[in-house]
Design a protein around this motif. Structure first.
Motif, short mmCIF file in Angstrom:
data_model
loop_
_atom_site.label_atom_id
_atom_site.label_comp_id
_atom_site.label_asym_id
_atom_site.label_seq_id
_atom_site.Cartn_x
_atom_site.Cartn_y
_atom_site.Cartn_z
N TYR A 343 0.81 -1.18 -0.03
CA TYR A 343 0.06 -0.03 -0.04
C TYR A 343 1.13 1.09 0.02
O TYR A 343 1.92 1.10 0.66
N ILE A 345 1.08 5.30 1.42
CA ILE A 345 0.22 5.71 2.25
C ILE A 345 0.94 7.21 2.36
O ILE A 345 2.34 7.30 2.69
N CYS A 347 1.06 10.67 4.56
CA CYS A 347 0.66 11.71 5.65
C CYS A 347 1.12 13.09 5.44
O CYS A 347 2.27 13.19 5.41
N THR A 380 4.11 0.30 1.90
CA THR A 380 4.28 -0.69 3.10
C THR A 380 5.03 -1.97 2.41
O THR A 380 4.90 -2.01 1.26
N LYS A 388 -3.59 -3.15 6.91
CA LYS A 388 -3.62 -1.79 6.45
C LYS A 388 -4.53 -0.87 7.23
O LYS A 388 -4.24 0.18 7.56
N LEU A 392 -3.36 2.53 9.20
CA LEU A 392 -3.87 3.91 8.67
C LEU A 392 -4.68 4.37 10.14
O LEU A 392 -4.38 5.63 10.23
N CYS A 395 -1.70 5.94 12.10
CA CYS A 395 -1.43 7.27 11.35
C CYS A 395 -2.26 8.34 11.63
O CYS A 395 -1.77 9.62 11.75
N ILE A 402 -4.43 12.22 5.28
CA ILE A 402 -4.02 10.83 4.78
C ILE A 402 -4.64 10.52 3.77
O ILE A 402 -5.88 10.42 3.70
N TYR A 404 -4.32 6.98 1.04
CA TYR A 404 -3.69 5.58 0.90
C TYR A 404 -4.13 5.17 -0.56
O TYR A 404 -5.48 5.35 -0.87
#
Ligand code: NDP
Ligand code: HSE
Length: 408
Positions: A343, A345, A347, A380, A388, A392, A395, A402, A404
Motif C-alpha cells: 500500500y 500511504i 501523511c 508498505t 492496512k 491507517l 497514522c 492521510i 492511501y
C-alpha cells in the motif's frame, strides 16, 4: 399508446425527455406500441428549464402520476432514498412498470422491489443505476444464463475518475476539478458519495448481489475514497510511472465474498490507466467465457438517459425478464485476510514534530519511507486488509490528512 410518468426533470430527466421527443420517430420505430410522456413530477414547476416543452405536463403532485390509471410506466429520476423508494413501491404495487437510475434505492431495496414487481406482474429495470451508459446489468444477466461469475471489478464512478484523470493530466487541484464535474452533471447533487466511494459501493453491491445471489449491503463493504488526494500524491505516482484510480472489486471463493472500494495504483501504460474522464470500465471473470470487459461513459446526461430509454423500450417490447434472485443462504461477505498487498500511504503534517514519530510507527511494516517538507510518503511491505486498516488508524494519531492507495 403507452404512457409514461417521469419523476424528475434534472440532468437525467432532461436527457430522457430530449431523446423521447427529439428522436421520436427513431424511438417509435423500435417499439411495438407508440409512447408518450403524460406527466412530469418536479420540485418547482416555475423553474426555468433549458428545454422547449409544454409546461402544462409538469406537476408537483405525485398523485397526478401514481393515481393516474392511464400511466403504464413510471420512470424515477428524482434521486434520494426514502421518497424515491416510496414512489417506486407504490407504482409497482398499483401495476405500473418502473424504470430507475437510482442506485441508492436499488442497493438498499433491490430484492424487495423485485418481489413487489413480480407479484404485480410488472417490470422493474435499473440499467442506468450502474456504470451510466454501459449496459452492464443486461450483460451480467445474459452471462449468468450460462456462466458462474467469479469476480467483478472496475471503475464505476464517473465523477471520481474525471477528478483523478484531470488532476493527472492537467495538474489542477481537487477542488477546482470537482466543481467542473458538478457543472458537467457527472456528480450527485451532494458529491460526498462520489468522492468518498459510497456511490461505487452501492454499484458493486448491486452487481455482486445479482451475480452471487446474495443481498449484499453497500454499508458492509469496506469503502475508501479520494477526498484527501493532493497534487503531491499525483506527482509521487508520476515518478513511479503509476496512475491512481478509485476502484471497486468483489470476488467469490467457496461462498465467501470479498468486496472493497478503494484507490488503486496501476501502471500508467495499462488499459485501466487509459480509462479517463467520465469513462467507466467493468471487468467480469466467469467460468465459461473467461474475462469479459466493457468500457463506456459512466455518468452524464446523454449516456445515462440512453440506458433509461433502453429500459423503457424493453418494457414496451416486453423484452424484460421476470428476473428472480433466489438467494443462496450459504454465501456471505467475509473479506479474504490471506491476500497480501503493498500500500501507498501519504501523511501530511501541520506539526513537524510528529513526522519522526509517524515515521517510526510506519517503519515496522515498511521499508520505503520518504519525507518531503510536510509530507511523508510510504510504501508498505505486503500486508493484509486488516493490517492496512490498523496502520491507517495508527497514522491518524499523528496526521489529519492521510491518503492511501492499494498497489495492484
Ligand atoms: P438532478 O438533481 O439533476 O434532478 C433531480 C430532479 O428531480 C429535478 O428535476 C428535481 O426537480 C426533481 N426532484 C427532486 N426531488 C424531488 C421531490 N421531492 N419531488 C419532486 N421532484 C423532485 O438529478 P440527476 O438527474 O443527476 O439524477 C437523478 C437520478 O439519476 C439520481 O438517482 C442519480 O443518482 C441517478 N443517476 C445520475 C447520473 C448522472 O450522471 N447525473 C448517472 C446515473 C444515475 P426540480 O427540477 O424542480 O428541481
Ligand atoms: N455520480 C455518478 C457518477 C453518476 O459520477 O458515476 C452515475 O451513476
Amino acid at each position: 399508446m403507452i404512457k409514461i410518468g417521469l419523476l424528475g426533470l434534472g440532468t437525467v430527466g432532461t436527457g430522457v425527455y430530449e431523446i423521447l421527443t427529439n428522436k421520436y420517430d427513431i424511438v417509435n420505430n423500435s417499439v411495438k406500441e407508440e409512447l408518450s410522456i403524460e406527466k412530469i413530477l418536479v420540485n418547482n414547476i416555475n423553474k426555468k428549464r433549458n428545454i422547449n416543452m409544454d409546461t402544462s405536463i409538469l406537476t408537483n403532485n405525485i398523485n397526478d402520476i401514481l393515481d393516474n390509471n392511464d400511466i403504464d410506466i413510471v420512470v424515477e429520476l428524482i434521486g434520494g432514498v426514502d421518497l424515491a423508494y416510496k414512489y417506486i413501491k407504490r407504482a409497482l404495487s398499483s401495476g405500473k412498470h418502473v424504470v430507475t437510475a437510482n442506485k441508492a434505492v436499488v442497493a438498499k431495496h433491490m430484492i424487495e422491489l423485485h418481489t413487489v414487481a413480480k407479484n404485480n406482474n410488472v417490470g422493474f429495470l435499473y440499467e442506468a443505476s450502474v456504470a451510466g451508459g454501459i449496459p452492464i446489468i443486461k450483460s451480467l444477466k445474459e452471462l449468468m444464463k450460462i456462466n458462474k461469475i467469479h469476480s467483478i471489478s472496475g471503475i464505476i464512478n464517473g465523477t471520481s475518475n474525471y477528478i483523478l484523470s484531470s488532476m493527472e493530466q492537467e495538474n489542477v487541484s481537487f477542488k477546482e476539478i470537482l466543481k467542473r464535474a458538478q457543472d458537467l452533471g457527472y456528480a450527485e447533487s451532494d458529491p460526498t458519495d462520489d468522492i468518498d466511494g459510497y456511490d461505487m459501493a452501492r454499484k458493486i453491491a448491486i452487481l455482486s448481489s445479482l451475480a452471487y445471489k446474495v443481498e449484499l449491503k453497500d454499508s458492509d463493504i469496506k469503502t475508501s475514497g479520494i477526498r484527501n488526494i493532493k497534487i503531491n500524491d499525483i506527482n509521487f505516482f508520476r515518478k513511479m510511472k503509476l496512475s491512481v484510480k478509485l476502484f471497486a472489486s468483489s470476488n467469490i471463493k467457496n461462498n465467501a465474498i470479498t468486496a472493497v472500494v478503494e484507490p488503486v495504483l496501476v501502471p500508467t501504460n495499462s488499459v485501466i490507466a487509459q480509462v479517463n474522464s467520465n469513462l467507466n470500465i467493468v471487468d467480469i471473470e466467469c467460468d465459461i467465457l473467461g474475462k469479459y470487459q466493457l468500457i463506456g461513459q459512466g455518468a452524464g446526461k446523454d449516456p445515462t438517459a440512453n440506458a433509461v430509454v433502453s429500459d423503457i423500450l424493453d418494457i414496451i417490447n416486453k423484452e424484460y425478464e421476470d428476473f428472480e434472485i433466489t438467494l443462496n443462504e450459504e454465501v456471505a461477505l467475509t473479506n479474504d485476510i490471506n491476500e497480501f498487498k503493498n500500500y501507498y500511504i501519504r501523511c501530511s503534517f501541520d506539526d513537524q514534530s510528529k513526522i519522526e514519530k509517524c515515521k517510526d510507527f510506519l517503519s515496522s511494516m515498511s521499508q520505503d519511507i520518504e519525507v518531503k517538507e510536510n509530507d511523508l510518503f510510504c510504501i508498505t511491505n505486503k500486508i493484509n486488509i486488516d493490517s492496512k486498516d490498523d496502520l491507517l488508524l495508527g497514522c491518524t494519531k499523528f496526521s489529519k490528512n492521510i491518503f492511501y492507495a492499494r498497489m495492484q
